[in-house]
Scaffold this active site. Structure first.
Site, PDB file in Angstrom:
ATOM      1  CG  ASP A 162      -1.988   1.027   1.216  1.00  0.00           C
ATOM      2  OD1 ASP A 162      -1.829   2.044   0.514  1.00  0.00           O
ATOM      3  OD2 ASP A 162      -3.007   0.834   1.907  1.00  0.00           O
ATOM      4  CG  HIS A 189      -5.316   1.677  -0.382  1.00  0.00           C
ATOM      5  ND1 HIS A 189      -5.232   1.961   0.962  1.00  0.00           N
ATOM      6  CD2 HIS A 189      -6.450   2.282  -0.819  1.00  0.00           C
ATOM      7  CE1 HIS A 189      -6.251   2.702   1.324  1.00  0.00           C
ATOM      8  NE2 HIS A 189      -7.016   2.914   0.256  1.00  0.00           N
TER       9      HIS A 189
END
Length: 221
Positions: A162, A189
């Site tokens: 992420d 993410h």
């Protein structure tokens, strides 16, 4: 499977909410807090999924405070509008909406909350201020909350890849919540959302299993 209802909110205002009930006796209730894209198809499918697993599940349409029926796509215009909406909305009204949604399904038994991205930080805040069992998926604003102790049980899911949340930020959250369940996946993410390019089926499956175990533990009789 579900239906849109109205629930009370700040003052005299009502907002919408997507509600789905299980076929049998509920195991409890789950409030689902959206990403920045509204109560869209993905969030409705999450609500339906928790109902299929035995929970009364509800997603408050928190953007109704600003604009009714927001349902954004995972493209650049959707991202830009979603960011503008959360910037205007802040944290407090969505937190009140979580409380209102929990009240609307209180007959189900004990109520927990799960949120994704921006909603993951709202879920974390619900553990802090409402003492609710809460699961936060890749909450990008979680570091803003680490100075406030939580009385509600917590579980966190993060993606190792992420780019929006650094390893240092993850560790700040972990250090502030030593009693929380804390999981990191080899994923990006938004790994839970099958409408995004970052969807990771294996990580989403494992995170869901862990989340269901968390709710079974904290919402059980």
């Amino acid at each position: 499977m579900g239906e849109f209802i109205n629930i009370g909110s700040t003052g005299t205002q009502c907002i919408g909410a997507y509600l789905t009930k299980p076929a049998g006796k509920p195991k409890g209730g789950v409030v689902v807090v959206q990403e920045i894209f509204g109560v869209n198809r993905h969030i409705r499918s999450v609500v339906d999924g928790y109902a299929a697993d035995g929970y009364v599940a509800i997603a408050p349409a928190v953007f109704d405070h600003l604009e009714a029926g927001v349902d954004l796509g995972y493209d650049q215009p959707g991202m830009q509008k979603g960011i503008a909406l959360i910037s205007e909305l802040g944290f407090e009204r969505p937190l009140e909406d979580v409380a209102s949604a929990a009240e609307a399904i209180k007959s189900a038994g004990k109520i927990g909350v799960v949120g994704f991205c921006w909603g993951g930080s709202i879920a974390y805040l619900a553990a802090i201020k409402l003492d609710m069992p809460a699961v936060s998926y890749y909450g990008g604003r979680n570091t803003q909350l680490v100075d406030m102790p939580s009385n509600g049980p917590l579980a966190f899911h993060y993606g190792l890849q992420d780019a929006h949340i650094s390893a240092a930020d993850r560790e700040k959250v972990r250090a502030a919540n030593p009693g929380a369940e804390f999981y990191v996946y080899d994923a990006d993410h938004g790994f839970n959302c099958d409408a995004r390019a970052s969807f990771n089926a294996a990580a989403a499956k494992l995170a869901r299993e862990r989340t269901l175990a968390f709710f079974a533990k904290h919402l059980g009789a």
